[in-house]
Write a protein that holds these residues in place. Structure first.
Motif, mmCIF file in Angstrom:
data_model
loop_
_atom_site.group_PDB
_atom_site.id
_atom_site.type_symbol
_atom_site.label_atom_id
_atom_site.label_comp_id
_atom_site.label_asym_id
_atom_site.label_seq_id
_atom_site.Cartn_x
_atom_site.Cartn_y
_atom_site.Cartn_z
ATOM 1 N N PHE A 1 0.939 -1.193 0.234
ATOM 2 C CA PHE A 1 0.010 0.260 0.125
ATOM 3 C C PHE A 1 0.947 1.274 0.248
ATOM 4 N N LEU A 2 2.116 1.281 0.697
ATOM 5 C CA LEU A 2 2.831 2.285 0.503
ATOM 6 C C LEU A 2 3.415 2.389 -0.690
ATOM 7 N N ILE A 3 3.628 1.485 -1.414
ATOM 8 C CA ILE A 3 4.234 1.740 -2.733
ATOM 9 C C ILE A 3 3.233 2.211 -3.838
ATOM 10 N N MET A 4 1.908 1.464 -3.525
ATOM 11 C CA MET A 4 0.873 2.092 -4.487
ATOM 12 C C MET A 4 0.552 3.400 -4.093
ATOM 13 N N GLY A 5 0.501 3.965 -2.933
ATOM 14 C CA GLY A 5 0.433 5.360 -2.649
ATOM 15 C C GLY A 5 -1.092 5.556 -2.413
ATOM 16 N N MET A 6 -1.792 4.303 -1.627
ATOM 17 C CA MET A 6 -3.219 4.466 -1.336
ATOM 18 C C MET A 6 -3.436 4.378 -0.038
ATOM 19 N N TYR A 7 -4.229 5.407 0.312
ATOM 20 C CA TYR A 7 -4.576 5.420 1.984
ATOM 21 C C TYR A 7 -6.020 5.611 2.336
#
Length: 647
Positions: free
Chosen positions: A290-296
């Protein structure tokens, strides 16, 4: 025994909150209203155009509705059951590791009182809580497979349960294949280095995960992806890392570093690696993805808690005190758990209150529109202040009103994001297609894009509906509460009260159009005013901040021009002055805008923040309108002010 009582008590409390929701919320739940509540099958979140494939989003509600008449309360009871199951399974997994009671309690609270769990437990269509549930079943199965008490024949049954559980979890979140891949690869590597020969379970899990990934990409390649969900919601790495650090500090500051340290240790000493380390790797891989995808989002990392908390407990126990550094981890774990608990509780109570208020609001407004049709038979315009067009709130409201048997032709939803607070009800809109009309219903709601207070009292509108209970706990961590308490020297109850979150709905009927030109702001020759409801104690603590509402009436014969802007002179605002007994000004307050121009005889309610002087002494407080660049009104109407002792 004490630990069990604690777990049961807290679980019962969370269950009580979950089942206390009696209505549907405005976000996502409109999908259930237009499907399950109408006897249709909810097909899940399958959107080839966005590349989304989540078929089991709400299938439990479909099944329940087949046997029992569907209601919002029925669905929230299902959510309550999920809370009970997750709590029980997590407790079983943690106690199975035979870790200390303190560690079990700390890790259990970390998961159950996480912000993600608080959100998912109350909202109906958050698949992450279902994923958490199936991952906990998976962890239980893995623990049973590695238990010496499990016989050879039973292993196949347990393995089947583990594979079924992880496969079901895939149906609620596409990214969950990362957990299966990371765990299976880590286990294959561990068994190879330790020469155990136990390759069946991790190989089967790896096969399931790779088959799912392959099938997903084949399915996606067969459709034209117009707007990728990932591309539409992704942001930069540092921003997402900052969000998750605040929302999920346990995963960011405990699990990721511990996984890195343990990986280095068992690379040097292969015999020390356990399947609990593989669980840690799986949780860390999910977080990193999720950090790599940039989704929060507040609940995106919730599934990672299942494998991470259990993995940490197992690793901790396997060390048997040989690594003293791990013992000190108990302090930050307890801190993160306690620190985020008030925030998670605030979210649960907020969502509960919003759903219940939304349910009552829809019922009242639909009935009111039916009983009060417009004379020209045109649709009643329902204007959502502070809401941007194209959002989910106006779309949701249209669905709910139609479900309340209101004809689509009898109303029109308008989303009107306003320029500033004072214009939220009467002034010009940023949208050129919206012009205020008599008969419009202007709605304040909890999901406004910018903070605006609910309507108070103003001459050009009449409040026809206001939620009975429209506030919930402030969204603050325990650390925020403590700092606030120290900063303001014990005035915690007053400060907390003023920061409560708005959860209600208010509908105001526009009764008068405002054609007064704001450029015609002439100096007022003979100002006259009257302020009601001045209720202040004779003694106040220095430096205190007081939130009050005052009703001010224009008792003169001239118009008070007000548009909320301080950029132009001669506009009238409400403010205050603290004067020494000598008449010198000790403190001049900020300007607080009138909701609209006041004609002679008009009155309005204004929210004011009173700042008490820092120096001890006796003062005279004057609460008065002020025409910027012209004069304070109190000088001609008030001779004494309010005498207050500041201590």
């Amino acid at each position: 025994m004490l630990l069990i009582v604690f777990v049961l008590t807290l679980t019962a409390f969370l269950f009580y909150i979950a089942v206390g929701v009696s209505g549907f919320g405005p976000i996502d739940d409109h999908q259930l209203v237009r499907t399950v509540m109408r006897g249709l099958w909810f097909s899940g979140y399958i959107s080839p155009a966005q590349g989304r494939f989540i078929p089991f989003t709400a299938q439990e509600y479909n099944v329940a509705s087949y046997f029992i008449s569907p209601t919002a309360q029925l669905f929230h009871y299902i959510s309550g059951i999920k809370v009970l199951l997750c709590s029980a399974l997590l407790f079983r997994c943690l106690t199975f590791t035979k870790a200390s009671r303190f560690l079990v309690a700390a890790l259990w609270c970390t998961v159950i009182l996480s912000i993600g769990f608080g959100n998912a437990a109350v909202r109906l269509q958050i698949g992450e809580i279902n994923a958490l549930l199936f991952l906990l079943i998976f962890v239980c199965s893995v623990q049973s497979l590695h238990s010496h008490a499990t016989n050879f024949k039973a292993n196949y049954s347990v393995l089947a349960i583990a594979v079924l559980a992880i496969g079901m979890a895939f149906m609620y979140k596409e990214v969950l294949f990362v957990i299966a891949l990371a765990y299976s690869l880590s286990e294959l590597w561990r068994n190879f280095r330790q020469n155990t020969g136990k390759y069946l379970a991790p190989s089967l899990l790896f096969l399931i995960a790779t088959t799912y990934v392959l099938g997903y990409f084949i399915w996606r390649s067969m459709h034209v992806v117009e707007t990728s969900y990932l591309a539409a919601h992704a942001t930069d790495f540092s921003t997402v890392l900052g969000y998750f650090s605040i929302n999920d500090p346990f995963l960011i500051f405990i699990i990721l570093p511990v996984t890195a340290i343990r990986s280095f240790q068992y690379i040097l000493r292969p015999h020390e690696q356990t399947y609990y380390d593989s669980l840690l790797i799986a949780g860390s891989a999910y977080v990193t993805t999720f950090l790599i995808m940039g989704m929060y989002n507040t609940y995106y990392l919730l599934p990672a808690y299942a494998v991470s908390a259990c993995g940490l407990a197992g690793v901790w126990k396997s060390l048997k005190g040989r690594n003293l550094g791990f013992k000190f981890l108990l302090i930050p774990i307890i801190f993160f758990s306690l620190n985020n608990a008030p925030k998670a509780l605030s979210d649960m109570l907020f969502l509960k209150s919003v759903a219940n208020n939304h349910h009552k609001f829809v019922a009242y407004i639909s009935s009111w529109i039916q009983k009060n049709p417009r004379k020209d038979s045109s649709p009643r315009r329902i204007v959502f202040s502070g809401v941007i067009p194209g959002g989910e709130v106006p779309l949701s409201m249209a669905v709910f009103l139609e479900s309340a048997h209101l004809k689509k032709s009898s109303f029109k939803i308008i989303a009107a994001e306003r320029v500033d607070g004072p214009r939220r009800m009467q002034g010009e809109s940023e949208l050129e297609d919206y012009k205020k009309r008599i008969g419009d219903l202007v709605v304040s709601n909890p999901y406004r894009s910018r903070h605006t207070a609910p309507p108070l009292i103003s001459p050009s509108y009449n409040v026809i509906y206001s939620s009975d209970s429209d506030r919930s706990l402030p969204k603050m961590t325990l650390n925020n509460w403590i700092l606030l308490h120290l900063k303001h020297k014990g005035e915690l109850s007053q400060l907390g009260f003023s920061r409560r979150r708005y959860t209600g709905y208010t509908a105001a009927l526009i009764t008068r159009e405002n054609h007064l030109p704001v450029t015609n702001a002439r100096p007022i020759a003979k100002p006259s005013y009257f302020i009601e409801s001045i209720d202040l104690p004779q003694k106040l603590k220095r430096g205190r901040e007081i939130h009050k509402k005052f009703v001010v009436r224009n008792t003169g014969n001239e118009i008070w021009i007000a548009d909320g802007s301080l950029l132009n002179k001669n506009y009238v605002h409400l403010s205050y002055l603290w004067l020494h007994p000598s008449g010198n000004v000790a403190l001049q307050g900020n300007r607080f805008s009138l909701p609209e121009p006041l004609l002679p005889g008009d009155q309005a309610m204004v929210s004011v923040v009173l700042n008490v002087p820092d120096a001890v002494g006796t003062y005279f407080l004057f609460i008065s309108p002020v025409q910027d660049g012209v004069q304070w009104f109190y000088s001609k109407t008030d001779k004494t002010g309010i005498k207050i002792d500041v201590y």
